[in-house]
Design a protein around this motif. Sequence first.
Motif, mmCIF file in Angstrom:
data_model
loop_
_atom_site.group_PDB
_atom_site.id
_atom_site.type_symbol
_atom_site.label_atom_id
_atom_site.label_comp_id
_atom_site.label_asym_id
_atom_site.label_seq_id
_atom_site.Cartn_x
_atom_site.Cartn_y
_atom_site.Cartn_z
ATOM 1 N N ASN A 5 0.854 -1.190 0.000
ATOM 2 C CA ASN A 5 0.000 0.000 0.000
ATOM 3 C C ASN A 5 0.893 1.244 0.000
ATOM 4 N N ASP A 6 0.284 2.411 -0.078
ATOM 5 C CA ASP A 6 1.052 3.657 -0.181
ATOM 6 C C ASP A 6 1.975 3.882 1.009
ATOM 7 N N ALA A 7 1.498 3.562 2.195
ATOM 8 C CA ALA A 7 2.323 3.751 3.389
ATOM 9 C C ALA A 7 3.532 2.815 3.365
ATOM 10 N N GLU A 8 3.321 1.564 2.954
ATOM 11 C CA GLU A 8 4.432 0.609 2.865
ATOM 12 C C GLU A 8 5.449 1.050 1.813
ATOM 13 N N LYS A 9 4.957 1.545 0.684
ATOM 14 C CA LYS A 9 5.868 2.029 -0.358
ATOM 15 C C LYS A 9 6.719 3.176 0.155
ATOM 16 N N ALA A 10 6.086 4.117 0.851
ATOM 17 C CA ALA A 10 6.820 5.260 1.399
ATOM 18 C C ALA A 10 7.867 4.788 2.411
ATOM 19 N N GLU A 11 7.487 3.866 3.286
ATOM 20 C CA GLU A 11 8.436 3.348 4.277
ATOM 21 C C GLU A 11 9.612 2.660 3.597
ATOM 22 N N ARG A 12 9.321 1.861 2.562
ATOM 23 C CA ARG A 12 10.392 1.149 1.851
ATOM 24 C C ARG A 12 11.297 2.114 1.090
ATOM 25 N N LEU A 13 10.719 3.141 0.488
ATOM 26 C CA LEU A 13 11.548 4.125 -0.218
ATOM 27 C C LEU A 13 12.440 4.877 0.759
ATOM 28 N N ASN A 14 11.911 5.237 1.912
ATOM 29 C CA ASN A 14 12.712 5.924 2.921
ATOM 30 C C ASN A 14 13.820 5.006 3.447
ATOM 31 N N HIS A 15 13.489 3.737 3.623
ATOM 32 C CA HIS A 15 14.491 2.761 4.077
ATOM 33 C C HIS A 15 15.578 2.607 3.009
ATOM 34 N N ALA A 16 15.166 2.510 1.755
ATOM 35 C CA ALA A 16 16.119 2.382 0.654
ATOM 36 C C ALA A 16 17.031 3.603 0.583
ATOM 37 N N ARG A 17 16.469 4.767 0.798
ATOM 38 C CA ARG A 17 17.257 6.008 0.782
ATOM 39 C C ARG A 17 18.333 5.969 1.875
ATOM 40 N N GLY A 18 17.947 5.481 3.040
ATOM 41 C CA GLY A 18 18.921 5.340 4.127
ATOM 42 C C GLY A 18 20.001 4.322 3.798
ATOM 43 N N LEU A 19 19.616 3.224 3.149
ATOM 44 C CA LEU A 19 20.600 2.201 2.776
ATOM 45 C C LEU A 19 21.598 2.745 1.759
ATOM 46 N N LEU A 20 21.119 3.545 0.832
ATOM 47 C CA LEU A 20 22.019 4.127 -0.171
ATOM 48 C C LEU A 20 23.055 5.041 0.477
ATOM 49 N N GLN A 21 22.679 5.667 1.578
ATOM 50 C CA GLN A 21 23.614 6.543 2.293
ATOM 51 C C GLN A 21 24.616 5.733 3.115
ATOM 52 N N ARG A 22 24.220 4.520 3.524
ATOM 53 C CA ARG A 22 25.085 3.677 4.362
ATOM 54 C C ARG A 22 26.011 2.776 3.573
ATOM 55 N N PHE A 23 25.554 2.300 2.402
ATOM 56 C CA PHE A 23 26.323 1.319 1.641
ATOM 57 C C PHE A 23 26.907 1.939 0.374
ATOM 58 N N ASP A 24 28.175 1.672 0.129
ATOM 59 C CA ASP A 24 28.818 2.127 -1.101
ATOM 60 C C ASP A 24 28.578 1.153 -2.248
ATOM 61 N N HIS A 25 28.379 -0.095 -1.919
ATOM 62 C CA HIS A 25 28.228 -1.164 -2.910
ATOM 63 C C HIS A 25 26.740 -1.525 -3.038
ATOM 64 N N LEU A 26 26.142 -1.270 -4.201
ATOM 65 C CA LEU A 26 24.700 -1.471 -4.401
ATOM 66 C C LEU A 26 24.226 -2.885 -4.062
ATOM 67 N N PRO A 27 24.939 -3.942 -4.456
ATOM 68 C CA PRO A 27 24.473 -5.297 -4.095
ATOM 69 C C PRO A 27 24.333 -5.499 -2.586
ATOM 70 N N ASP A 28 25.175 -4.835 -1.793
ATOM 71 C CA ASP A 28 25.042 -4.937 -0.330
ATOM 72 C C ASP A 28 23.739 -4.289 0.138
ATOM 73 N N ALA A 29 23.398 -3.144 -0.462
ATOM 74 C CA ALA A 29 22.145 -2.468 -0.116
ATOM 75 C C ALA A 29 20.952 -3.318 -0.539
ATOM 76 N N VAL A 30 21.055 -3.957 -1.712
ATOM 77 C CA VAL A 30 19.970 -4.837 -2.185
ATOM 78 C C VAL A 30 19.773 -5.983 -1.206
ATOM 79 N N ASP A 31 20.858 -6.639 -0.802
ATOM 80 C CA ASP A 31 20.768 -7.758 0.148
ATOM 81 C C ASP A 31 20.122 -7.341 1.460
ATOM 82 N N LYS A 32 20.523 -6.190 1.949
ATOM 83 C CA LYS A 32 19.964 -5.694 3.220
ATOM 84 C C LYS A 32 18.477 -5.393 3.075
#
Length: 109
Positions: A5-32
């Motif tokens: 749903n919209d709330a889940e999408k927003a939460e996942r996008l925000n989480h993904a944004r945080g992962l991109l800031q934490r991980f330099d290697h994209l496959p690591d962010a994908v795994d997480k």
Amino acid sequence: MARANDAEKAERLNHARGLLQRFDHLPDAVDKMVRDCSVSPRQAYRYLQQAGRLKQDVPIADRKIAFTVKLSEALVQRLRSYASSRSISLSDIVSRALEAVLPRRKKRG
């Protein structure tokens, strides 16, 4: 698997944004993301791609629930006609009308 749903999408996008800031290697962010959000690697990659284009976090909207009311038959006909002519859902029309009529709740702080 059910669609997010919209709330889940927003939460996942925000989480993904945080992962991109934490991980330099994209496959690591994908795994997480796969582990944290129980999504497929393909979907995690899509969320990470979308999050990479964001300038700020996505606001998380209130979850919507079903709410049954009884209205006159004539009012329902007018409502459906109005919704159809403007390609708007019944829920959107009712939500907008109630937002316009009900006073805003004051936030403490």
